[in-house]
Scaffold this motif. Structure first.
Motif, PDB file in Angstrom:
ATOM      1  N   GLN A   1       0.772  -1.073   0.129  1.00 44.33           N
ATOM      2  CA  GLN A   1      -0.017   0.178   0.014  1.00 44.33           C
ATOM      3  C   GLN A   1       0.782   1.080  -0.078  1.00 44.33           C
ATOM      4  O   GLN A   1       1.741   1.369   0.655  1.00 44.33           O
ATOM      5  CB  GLN A   1      -0.886  -0.042   1.102  1.00 44.33           C
ATOM      6  CG  GLN A   1      -1.943  -1.130   1.231  1.00 44.33           C
ATOM      7  CD  GLN A   1      -2.815  -1.003   2.586  1.00 44.33           C
ATOM      8  OE1 GLN A   1      -2.198  -0.477   3.587  1.00 44.33           O
ATOM      9  NE2 GLN A   1      -4.113  -1.748   2.640  1.00 44.33           N
ATOM     10  N   SER A   2       0.713   2.241  -0.872  1.00 42.34           N
ATOM     11  CA  SER A   2       1.200   3.427  -0.848  1.00 42.34           C
ATOM     12  C   SER A   2       0.589   4.440   0.144  1.00 42.34           C
ATOM     13  O   SER A   2      -0.619   5.155  -0.255  1.00 42.34           O
ATOM     14  CB  SER A   2       1.111   4.151  -2.179  1.00 42.34           C
ATOM     15  OG  SER A   2       1.963   3.606  -3.073  1.00 42.34           O
ATOM     16  N   THR A   3       0.774   4.153   1.356  1.00 48.25           N
ATOM     17  CA  THR A   3       0.303   5.109   2.466  1.00 48.25           C
ATOM     18  C   THR A   3       0.278   6.860   2.292  1.00 48.25           C
ATOM     19  O   THR A   3      -0.519   7.349   2.588  1.00 48.25           O
ATOM     20  CB  THR A   3       1.139   4.838   3.677  1.00 48.25           C
ATOM     21  OG1 THR A   3       1.679   3.407   3.985  1.00 48.25           O
ATOM     22  CG2 THR A   3       0.300   5.198   4.983  1.00 48.25           C
ATOM     23  N   HIS A   4       1.476   7.034   1.344  1.00 43.02           N
ATOM     24  CA  HIS A   4       1.288   8.489   1.188  1.00 43.02           C
ATOM     25  C   HIS A   4       0.316   9.036  -0.011  1.00 43.02           C
ATOM     26  O   HIS A   4       0.085  10.071   0.035  1.00 43.02           O
ATOM     27  CB  HIS A   4       2.791   8.883   0.519  1.00 43.02           C
ATOM     28  CG  HIS A   4       3.102   8.045  -0.895  1.00 43.02           C
ATOM     29  ND1 HIS A   4       3.105   9.005  -1.919  1.00 43.02           N
ATOM     30  CD2 HIS A   4       3.587   7.086  -1.343  1.00 43.02           C
ATOM     31  CE1 HIS A   4       3.164   8.353  -3.000  1.00 43.02           C
ATOM     32  NE2 HIS A   4       3.800   7.023  -2.647  1.00 43.02           N
ATOM     33  N   LYS A   5      -0.190   8.013  -0.570  1.00 40.10           N
ATOM     34  CA  LYS A   5      -1.340   8.447  -1.531  1.00 40.10           C
ATOM     35  C   LYS A   5      -2.549   8.955  -1.243  1.00 40.10           C
ATOM     36  O   LYS A   5      -3.345   9.588  -1.542  1.00 40.10           O
ATOM     37  CB  LYS A   5      -1.582   7.037  -2.514  1.00 40.10           C
ATOM     38  CG  LYS A   5      -0.116   6.801  -3.393  1.00 40.10           C
ATOM     39  CD  LYS A   5      -0.341   6.010  -4.746  1.00 40.10           C
ATOM     40  CE  LYS A   5       0.782   5.365  -5.282  1.00 40.10           C
ATOM     41  NZ  LYS A   5       1.494   6.444  -6.045  1.00 40.10           N
ATOM     42  N   THR A   6      -3.306   8.036  -0.220  1.00 36.87           N
ATOM     43  CA  THR A   6      -4.356   8.232   0.484  1.00 36.87           C
ATOM     44  C   THR A   6      -4.311   8.595   2.016  1.00 36.87           C
ATOM     45  O   THR A   6      -5.427   9.001   2.455  1.00 36.87           O
ATOM     46  CB  THR A   6      -5.185   7.382  -0.072  1.00 36.87           C
ATOM     47  OG1 THR A   6      -4.888   5.775   0.549  1.00 36.87           O
ATOM     48  CG2 THR A   6      -5.534   7.109  -1.612  1.00 36.87           C
ATOM     49  N   LEU A   7      -3.234   8.429   2.656  1.00 30.58           N
ATOM     50  CA  LEU A   7      -3.296   8.682   4.100  1.00 30.58           C
ATOM     51  C   LEU A   7      -2.235   9.771   4.166  1.00 30.58           C
ATOM     52  O   LEU A   7      -1.312   9.980   3.154  1.00 30.58           O
ATOM     53  CB  LEU A   7      -2.851   7.199   4.818  1.00 30.58           C
ATOM     54  CG  LEU A   7      -3.987   6.381   4.851  1.00 30.58           C
ATOM     55  CD1 LEU A   7      -3.506   5.162   5.291  1.00 30.58           C
ATOM     56  CD2 LEU A   7      -5.415   6.908   5.198  1.00 30.58           C
ATOM     57  N   PRO A   8      -2.131  10.571   5.438  1.00 32.26           N
ATOM     58  CA  PRO A   8      -1.321  11.581   5.541  1.00 32.26           C
ATOM     59  C   PRO A   8      -0.054  11.119   5.804  1.00 32.26           C
ATOM     60  O   PRO A   8       0.754  11.336   7.080  1.00 32.26           O
ATOM     61  CB  PRO A   8      -2.037  12.482   6.799  1.00 32.26           C
ATOM     62  CG  PRO A   8      -2.796  11.287   7.550  1.00 32.26           C
ATOM     63  CD  PRO A   8      -3.171  10.126   6.434  1.00 32.26           C
ATOM     64  N   ALA A   9       0.772  10.701   4.846  1.00 29.91           N
ATOM     65  CA  ALA A   9       2.302  10.331   4.761  1.00 29.91           C
ATOM     66  C   ALA A   9       3.114  10.980   4.077  1.00 29.91           C
ATOM     67  O   ALA A   9       2.230  11.529   2.950  1.00 29.91           O
ATOM     68  CB  ALA A   9       2.494   8.753   4.987  1.00 29.91           C
ATOM     69  N   LEU A  10       4.251  11.088   4.026  1.00 32.35           N
ATOM     70  CA  LEU A  10       5.348  11.769   3.070  1.00 32.35           C
ATOM     71  C   LEU A  10       5.396  10.810   1.900  1.00 32.35           C
ATOM     72  O   LEU A  10       5.400   9.844   1.962  1.00 32.35           O
ATOM     73  CB  LEU A  10       6.617  11.988   3.827  1.00 32.35           C
ATOM     74  CG  LEU A  10       6.578  13.148   4.879  1.00 32.35           C
ATOM     75  CD1 LEU A  10       8.160  13.131   5.310  1.00 32.35           C
ATOM     76  CD2 LEU A  10       6.207  14.520   4.593  1.00 32.35           C
ATOM     77  N   THR A  11       5.630  11.547   0.944  1.00 31.71           N
ATOM     78  CA  THR A  11       5.815  11.080  -0.473  1.00 31.71           C
ATOM     79  C   THR A  11       6.989   9.912  -0.331  1.00 31.71           C
ATOM     80  O   THR A  11       7.961  10.144   0.406  1.00 31.71           O
ATOM     81  CB  THR A  11       6.173  11.906  -1.448  1.00 31.71           C
ATOM     82  OG1 THR A  11       5.158  12.896  -1.548  1.00 31.71           O
ATOM     83  CG2 THR A  11       6.628  11.287  -2.775  1.00 31.71           C
TER      84      THR A  11
ATOM     85  N   GLY B   1       6.340   7.103   1.276  1.00 33.13           N
ATOM     86  CA  GLY B   1       6.075   6.592   2.497  1.00 33.13           C
ATOM     87  C   GLY B   1       5.159   5.224   2.060  1.00 33.13           C
ATOM     88  O   GLY B   1       3.891   5.691   1.404  1.00 33.13           O
ATOM     89  N   ALA B   2       5.522   3.810   2.366  1.00 32.75           N
ATOM     90  CA  ALA B   2       4.656   2.951   2.024  1.00 32.75           C
ATOM     91  C   ALA B   2       4.843   1.683   2.994  1.00 32.75           C
ATOM     92  O   ALA B   2       5.493   1.881   3.781  1.00 32.75           O
ATOM     93  CB  ALA B   2       4.766   2.349   0.592  1.00 32.75           C
TER      94      ALA B   2
ATOM     95  N   LEU C   1       9.668   7.606   7.894  1.00 30.86           N
ATOM     96  CA  LEU C   1       9.373   6.634   8.761  1.00 30.86           C
ATOM     97  C   LEU C   1       8.431   7.298   9.790  1.00 30.86           C
ATOM     98  O   LEU C   1       7.531   6.575  10.083  1.00 30.86           O
ATOM     99  CB  LEU C   1      10.389   6.114   9.460  1.00 30.86           C
ATOM    100  CG  LEU C   1      11.373   5.166   8.688  1.00 30.86           C
ATOM    101  CD1 LEU C   1      12.595   4.803   9.117  1.00 30.86           C
ATOM    102  CD2 LEU C   1      10.744   3.875   8.114  1.00 30.86           C
ATOM    103  N   ALA C   2       8.671   8.346  10.279  1.00 30.85           N
ATOM    104  CA  ALA C   2       7.751   9.201  11.208  1.00 30.85           C
ATOM    105  C   ALA C   2       6.372   9.366  10.665  1.00 30.85           C
ATOM    106  O   ALA C   2       5.494   9.302  11.366  1.00 30.85           O
ATOM    107  CB  ALA C   2       8.544  10.398  11.776  1.00 30.85           C
ATOM    108  N   SER C   3       6.441   9.813   9.207  1.00 31.60           N
ATOM    109  CA  SER C   3       5.051   9.961   8.924  1.00 31.60           C
ATOM    110  C   SER C   3       4.013   8.661   8.774  1.00 31.60           C
ATOM    111  O   SER C   3       2.924   8.957   8.543  1.00 31.60           O
ATOM    112  CB  SER C   3       5.447  10.658   7.389  1.00 31.60           C
ATOM    113  OG  SER C   3       5.687   9.853   6.493  1.00 31.60           O
ATOM    114  N   LEU C   4       4.756   7.553   8.381  1.00 24.38           N
ATOM    115  CA  LEU C   4       4.076   6.378   8.376  1.00 24.38           C
ATOM    116  C   LEU C   4       3.404   6.107   9.807  1.00 24.38           C
ATOM    117  O   LEU C   4       2.284   5.636   9.813  1.00 24.38           O
ATOM    118  CB  LEU C   4       5.042   5.144   8.089  1.00 24.38           C
ATOM    119  CG  LEU C   4       5.473   5.294   6.490  1.00 24.38           C
ATOM    120  CD1 LEU C   4       6.605   4.071   6.193  1.00 24.38           C
ATOM    121  CD2 LEU C   4       4.273   4.996   5.582  1.00 24.38           C
TER     122      LEU C   4
END
Length: 502
Positions: A234-244, A246-247, A278-281
């Motif tokens: 999952q690309s966490t950064h695409k639809t959740l508030p993580a930095l580019t 971050g997956a 990592l922190a953004s994830l």
């Protein structure tokens, strides 16, 4: 998965909190990175136009592996804790943080599953990172055609019966690799696919890059993990508030070789991982745990309001909704909006440019559609601006030439729904092995380069494939309509490289 009973309501993000604690302790750095918590910029003489304090702010929590910050490649502290919390949140048995996007996860799933000569069944419109994984592994792809809705020209995962046919034809295949949801946000329930693939003793690997939020709200489709997939990116950064970049890579069950997966991740991920990523994830997971489904309420309301406005205000534009295909329910991510010009005045590429003129930047376009990603917390002002843009576009250029026609994607025109094994070359052919010819002259020749319109990064032609007349016409049409291409030397696609003697 009963998430509400498992999660706390107190915001807790161990990586983020450890980085803040380190930064606030006023450390003196004698280690990398070179900016030294941004302190290297202190006292530097600069032009007044340079906001040095703002630049420092970006760097203050950019650390490296130190006592207390853990090691991504051998986690035993805050990273291990954060990954365990993420596994619980997203319904996995084990979760790996990725600092190179879903690309790294796709590479890792392929490389940990396949060795040289191994076969894997893959839907043809997979992301280019999947093909790169095959090239690195030396594995062979059995390409199978996706299903397509002929009314809107959009595709989803292959039919279940086609996957079973491929499993019977190629019993040595190690796994089935699917992409769900599509870049456009359309998906199907993968549980029947997981059940079938597991009956044949194979792995189900899923590129769920655009569905990191799936399963986290009653209005969202179920996630691939909930459906029973063995490994999911999952690309966490695409639809959740993580930095580019971050997956996350989620794993469950006993079929996936997790030690092999860890070994591969050490090879394909940087030895100097980004701690802000990592922190953004960690933060994205903590926000889900704290706010639960309410995290998405604002975005869902905004998307629903815009859909309603489109339906009630004129007939210039339409939106693609859920549909059924061969009795299979196809669901659209409610946080995405797929727009088309019903008057035929604008291609999707042109509509994208007009939206940019009004300051609205969409996710992507094709020859017919524009994809808008509303996000989890769209503001009412953002939607009003989008409405103003659509109104302005509708009132502009009434004398434009009508171009309305259906443009189905290339692979749907091909008759062979299950390919023979295809080896993706890792090395580019030398100049002496290649002819560069006009695209129109390439029919029947074997491609010496890949053609990848980006976005979405899905190859139309793979290096080594024979080029059909349908391919040539499709590429020409995309080029005329403004598509950008990766893989090809000639970005205008007037020419193409083919293998000599082919």
């Amino acid at each position: 998965m009963n998430r509400d009973s498992q999660q706390n309501t107190t915001f807790y993000a161990p990586i983020y909190e450890a980085l803040l604690a380190m930064s606030s302790s006023n450390p003196v750095s004698f280690h990398v990175p070179g900016h030294k918590y941004g302190q290297s910029l202190t006292g530097l003489h600069s032009e007044p136009s340079i906001d040095m304090e703002s630049i420092r702010g970006i760097m203050e929590i950019d650390l490296t592996e130190l006592p207390g910050t853990d090691d991504l490649h051998a986690p035993a502290g805050i990273i291990a804790e954060a990954q365990t919390l993420a596994a619980s949140t997203f319904g996995a048995e084990e979760t790996f943080f990725l600092i190179g996007g879903s690309t790294v996860g796709n590479l890792a799933m392929i490389l940990s599953t396949c060795e040289i000569g191994d076969q894997i069944i893959i839907q043809r419109n997979a992301h280019k990172s999947v093909l790169n994984g095959l090239a690195l592994a030396g594995a062979q792809a059995i390409f199978i055609m996706p299903q397509m809705d002929h009314e809107n020209g959009l595709e989803i995962v292959p039919e279940l019966t086609l996957i079973e046919e491929a499993l019977k034809l190629f019993p040595a295949a190690k796994a089935v690799f699917l992409t769900n949801p599509s870049y456009y946000g359309f998906s199907v329930d993968l549980q029947p696919y997981a059940n079938l693939i597991h009956q044949y003793g194979k792995l189900l690997l899923v590129d769920e890059a655009h569905g990191a939020h799936y399963g986290l709200h009653p209005d969202f489709p179920n996630s691939a993990l909930q459906a029973g997939a063995d490994a999911v990116v999952q690309s966490t950064h695409k639809t959740l508030p993580a930095l580019t970049m971050g997956a996350m890579l989620h794993v469950q069950g006993e079929r996936m070789d997790r030690e092999s997966l860890r070994h591969v991740l050490r090879m394909v991920q940087s030895s100097s991982p980004s701690y802000p990523i990592l922190a953004s994830l960690d933060i994205a997971r903590a926000l889900v745990d704290t706010m639960k489904a309410s995290l998405f309420d604002s975005g869902l309301r905004a998307a629903a309001a815009f859909r309603k406005w489109i339906k009630e205000n004129g007939s210039s534009f339409g939106i693609v909704e859920n549909w059924s295909h061969h009795d299979v329910e196809v669901r659209l991510d409610p946080l995405r909006i797929v727009i088309e010009d019903l008057t035929g005045r604008y291609t999707g590429f042109e509509l994208l440019e007009h939206l940019q003129y009004y300051g609205c930047w969409a996710e992507m376009a094709d020859s017919k559609h524009v994809v808008l990603l509303v996000g989890l917390a769209a503001l009412e002002a953002d939607i009003e601006r989008l409405k103003d843009a659509m109104t302005g576009i509708a009132n502009h250029g009434s004398a434009a030439i009508c171009r309305k026609e259906s443009h189905p994607l290339l692979w749907t025109t091909k008759s062979n729904k299950i390919s023979e094994p295809v080896t993706i070359p890792r090395k580019l052919p030398s100049e002496s092995e290649v002819d560069r010819i006009g695209l129109s002259d390439a029919v029947g020749r074997r491609a010496a380069e890949s053609i990848i319109p980006y976005p979405p990064g899905i190859p139309i032609v793979y290096m080594g494939e024979y080029i059909s007349a349908e391919t040539v016409q499709y590429v020409k049409r995309l080029a005329i309509e403004g598509a950008k291409f990766q893989g090809a030397v000639d970005p205008a696609m007037h020419t193409i490289a083919v293998m000599k003697g082919s």
